[in-house]
Design an enzyme around this catalytic site. Sequence first.
Site, PDB file in Angstrom:
ATOM      1  N   LYS A  62       0.834  -1.203   0.000  1.00 50.22           N
ATOM      2  CA  LYS A  62       0.000   0.000   0.000  1.00 50.22           C
ATOM      3  C   LYS A  62       0.872   1.257   0.000  1.00 50.22           C
ATOM      4  O   LYS A  62       0.561   2.234  -0.679  1.00 50.22           O
ATOM      5  CB  LYS A  62      -0.938  -0.010   1.205  1.00 50.22           C
ATOM      6  CG  LYS A  62      -2.023  -1.063   1.091  1.00 50.22           C
ATOM      7  CD  LYS A  62      -2.832  -1.150   2.381  1.00 50.22           C
ATOM      8  CE  LYS A  62      -3.893  -2.236   2.278  1.00 50.22           C
ATOM      9  NZ  LYS A  62      -4.646  -2.395   3.536  1.00 50.22           N
ATOM     10  N   HIS A 112      -0.010  -6.137  17.990  1.00 49.40           N
ATOM     11  CA  HIS A 112      -1.120  -7.093  18.038  1.00 49.40           C
ATOM     12  C   HIS A 112      -1.772  -6.988  19.410  1.00 49.40           C
ATOM     13  O   HIS A 112      -1.124  -6.757  20.427  1.00 49.40           O
ATOM     14  CB  HIS A 112      -0.683  -8.530  17.745  1.00 49.40           C
ATOM     15  CG  HIS A 112       0.524  -8.981  18.499  1.00 49.40           C
ATOM     16  ND1 HIS A 112       0.493  -9.376  19.814  1.00 49.40           N
ATOM     17  CD2 HIS A 112       1.804  -9.093  18.100  1.00 49.40           C
ATOM     18  CE1 HIS A 112       1.700  -9.732  20.201  1.00 49.40           C
ATOM     19  NE2 HIS A 112       2.519  -9.553  19.172  1.00 49.40           N
TER      20      HIS A 112
END
Length: 130
Positions: A62, A112
Amino acid sequence: MIAGIGTDLVQISRMEKSLCREGFLHRVFGSRERALLDDKAKPAQRLQTAAANFAAKEAFGKALGSGILREFSLCEVQALRDENGAPYFALSGKAAEICKERKLKAHLSLTHEGAYAAAFVVLESQDAST
């Protein structure tokens, strides 16, 4: 100067089935990443690391503006950890060529929590003329 920014979020549970498939492991993760995954003693840590690394590859694509699977192979973008645990990219093949040609330095942040892993990538232009 910032040349690109990318971010991605991966549901950790999606990695469980994928990691059981040898083809997936070799197509997506480079040899050093596979060693990193193998070093994880707990299955939950292995899943978290795999999900974060997959998110890193997506975020890298991206940031380039191309997405994944268009300009480079996923295994060419390895998300590794230094001796202090800080993430960094080890690029090879077409991914390394692109960054060299465009004079880009990739910066990586991983996290995470709970059911998700996320990655944030900043591509910095090393070209003095920009």
